[in-house]
Write a protein that holds these residues in place. Structure first.
Motif, mmCIF file in Angstrom:
data_model
loop_
_atom_site.group_PDB
_atom_site.id
_atom_site.type_symbol
_atom_site.label_atom_id
_atom_site.label_comp_id
_atom_site.label_asym_id
_atom_site.label_seq_id
_atom_site.Cartn_x
_atom_site.Cartn_y
_atom_site.Cartn_z
ATOM 1 N N ASP A 174 -0.502 12.283 4.657
ATOM 2 C CA ASP A 174 -0.079 12.755 3.081
ATOM 3 C C ASP A 174 1.003 12.443 2.019
ATOM 4 N N VAL A 175 0.742 11.723 1.236
ATOM 5 C CA VAL A 175 2.138 10.931 0.308
ATOM 6 C C VAL A 175 1.656 11.750 -1.452
ATOM 7 N N GLY A 176 2.927 11.598 -2.490
ATOM 8 C CA GLY A 176 2.126 11.259 -3.637
ATOM 9 C C GLY A 176 2.271 10.278 -4.089
ATOM 10 N N ALA A 177 1.849 10.422 -5.198
ATOM 11 C CA ALA A 177 1.158 8.568 -5.912
ATOM 12 C C ALA A 177 2.290 9.092 -6.866
ATOM 13 N N ALA A 178 3.207 9.645 -7.277
ATOM 14 C CA ALA A 178 4.461 9.346 -7.923
ATOM 15 C C ALA A 178 5.880 9.926 -7.204
ATOM 16 N N GLU A 179 5.868 8.369 -6.328
ATOM 17 C CA GLU A 179 6.812 8.581 -5.484
ATOM 18 C C GLU A 179 7.400 7.256 -5.098
ATOM 19 N N VAL A 180 8.529 6.973 -4.272
ATOM 20 C CA VAL A 180 8.753 5.753 -3.327
ATOM 21 C C VAL A 180 7.662 5.185 -2.005
ATOM 22 N N PHE A 181 7.732 6.135 -1.634
ATOM 23 C CA PHE A 181 7.185 6.198 -0.700
ATOM 24 C C PHE A 181 5.553 6.029 0.107
ATOM 25 N N ARG A 182 4.854 5.755 -1.640
ATOM 26 C CA ARG A 182 3.424 5.372 -1.589
ATOM 27 C C ARG A 182 2.490 4.767 -0.877
ATOM 28 N N ASP A 183 3.463 3.522 -1.563
ATOM 29 C CA ASP A 183 2.410 2.129 -1.083
ATOM 30 C C ASP A 183 2.876 2.178 0.450
ATOM 31 N N GLU A 184 3.503 2.589 0.927
ATOM 32 C CA GLU A 184 3.626 1.922 2.635
ATOM 33 C C GLU A 184 3.196 2.887 3.589
ATOM 34 N N ALA A 185 3.030 4.500 2.991
ATOM 35 C CA ALA A 185 1.969 5.392 3.738
ATOM 36 C C ALA A 185 0.727 4.995 3.427
ATOM 37 N N VAL A 186 0.477 4.199 2.309
ATOM 38 C CA VAL A 186 -1.375 4.274 2.371
ATOM 39 C C VAL A 186 -1.340 2.647 3.569
ATOM 40 N N ALA A 187 -0.752 1.997 3.324
ATOM 41 C CA ALA A 187 -0.826 0.535 3.629
ATOM 42 C C ALA A 187 -0.507 0.980 5.428
ATOM 43 N N SER A 194 -3.932 2.343 6.141
ATOM 44 C CA SER A 194 -4.734 1.272 6.765
ATOM 45 C C SER A 194 -4.634 0.176 7.811
ATOM 46 N N ALA A 195 -3.573 0.554 7.757
ATOM 47 C CA ALA A 195 -3.492 -0.445 9.177
ATOM 48 C C ALA A 195 -3.942 0.055 10.922
ATOM 49 N N ILE A 196 -3.733 1.799 10.915
ATOM 50 C CA ILE A 196 -4.313 1.854 12.176
ATOM 51 C C ILE A 196 -5.832 2.227 11.901
ATOM 52 N N TRP A 197 -6.374 2.595 10.709
ATOM 53 C CA TRP A 197 -8.200 2.346 10.549
ATOM 54 C C TRP A 197 -8.128 0.263 10.972
ATOM 55 N N ALA A 198 -7.227 -0.510 10.640
ATOM 56 C CA ALA A 198 -7.658 -1.153 11.336
ATOM 57 C C ALA A 198 -7.469 -1.421 12.433
ATOM 58 N N ALA A 199 -6.780 -0.931 13.093
ATOM 59 C CA ALA A 199 -7.062 -0.729 14.518
ATOM 60 C C ALA A 199 -7.992 -0.471 15.491
ATOM 61 N N GLY A 200 -9.011 -0.204 14.477
ATOM 62 C CA GLY A 200 -9.498 0.753 15.347
ATOM 63 C C GLY A 200 -8.859 2.381 15.391
#
Length: 338
Positions: free
Chosen positions: A259-272, A275-281
């Motif tokens: 989990d992560v805030g939408a209004a913080e520096v780490f948002r996009d790297e957490a989402v990525a 996504s990379a875990i899902w992409a790896a199954g």
């Protein structure tokens, strides 16, 4: 003092959090430079006794061998009446790789010791810049190895060890999980990454959106990563264990909550990372809390959005710990033909 904001326009803070944010201004590490690290280290933090309060929970310290044989202190937090082997939660504290101690964020450990009869282990890893990479993540891995090796005497079910960390502790938890996977070390049952610090490159949109605002901004993040990596920050000479966002293969990981805030520096790297875990199954659950600044759920726990975030995190952990352990399927003997 105001600071120029040269990055793209950030999303707004959630109204209740925006009203609370000024309270944290005196001690929020914003625009933190290397010469200010000691100032932030000196700020008081909640004691373990205060976080336990009147609950029947004990905290026992051990000295264990860390990376290259250095002494590390770890604390084991459990219910005083803990007898039957239960889940283990391995905690790695936050602090931008440079601040705080093993009791930062330990309130959750006390809560989970009570609710799940979990045995929680929190590690005093050595911090940068005095102890640069790979010392912090290797210390964390050493602590995990110790916990798994002593599961019997700690009354932990070794098949139900979950790693948990927030901010820098989230990044170190992710790196420790990758080390455990690649070294065929302790098998983790899950990883819980709270607003994790994953990427030293700082090239995402969100890493540019928060400059001079929030709780942990772009300059502070660059300071933390530089303390850890020195001149290697942002180059090709950074391992996936130091900066897990660099990992190209996220297969073979345990169930993951991010989990992560939408209004913080780490948002996009957490989402990525999710996504990379899902992409790896893999199995991952991701929550992005609109308008939330870094560390909101611990800094402002009574805000409505914080209560929702804390409930979601605990609900995931409860679902995870209720899962049946997978057992090998025995083949039925083939029936003899006529």
């Amino acid at each position: 003092m105001s600071h120029p904001k040269t990055g793209p326009k950030p999303p707004p803070f959630e109204p209740e959090l925006a009203a609370i944010l000024p309270r944290f201004t005196p001690f929020a590490p914003v625009n933190m430079t290397a010469d200010q690290i000691e100032k932030y280290r000196a700020m008081p933090s909640p004691s373990m006794a205060g976080q336990i309060g009147g609950r029947p929970v004990q905290c026992v310290d051990f000295t264990i061998p860390g990376y290259q044989g250095a002494d590390l202190i770890i604390s084991v937090i459990s219910r005083k009446d803990h007898v039957k082997p239960g889940p283990g939660i391995y905690h790695i504290h936050g602090g931008g790789m440079v601040m705080a101690d093993r009791f930062a964020g330990a309130h959750d450990l006390v809560t989970w010791a009570m609710k799940f009869d979990a045995v929680c282990v929190t590690v005093e890893y050595r911090r940068a810049p005095e102890n640069p990479d790979p010392i912090p993540v290797e210390d964390c891995y050493a602590g995990l190895q110790w916990m798994a090796a002593h599961a019997g005497e700690l009354r932990i079910n070794p098949e139900r060890i979950v790693i948990f960390g927030g901010s820098a502790g989230g990044g170190l938890s992710a790196g420790t999980t990758l080390l455990a996977r690649d070294r065929k070390g302790p098998k983790l049952f899950g990883q819980l990454l709270q607003c994790p610090m994953l990427d030293d490159r700082n090239q995402t949109v969100s890493s540019y959106q928060f400059q001079g605002t929030g709780i942990w901004d772009r300059l502070s993040n660059l300071t933390g990563w530089t303390a850890l990596l020195g001149d290697r920050r942002g180059t090709d000479n950074v391992s996936i264990y130091a900066a897990p966002a660099r990992a190209l293969d996220l297969s073979g990981l345990p169930p993951t909550f991010i989990d992560v805030g939408a209004a913080e520096v780490f948002r996009d790297e957490a989402v990525a990372y999710a996504s990379a875990i899902w992409a790896a199954g893999g199995d991952a659950e991701l929550h992005v809390w609109g308008g939330a600044f870094h560390g909101f759920s611990q800094m402002a726990p009574d805000a409505a959005i914080s209560r929702a975030a804390n409930a979601a995190r605990e609900a995931w952990l409860e679902r995870l710990l209720s899962r049946e352990l997978r057992k090998p399927v025995e083949q039925e003997p083939a029936e003899a033909g006529p």
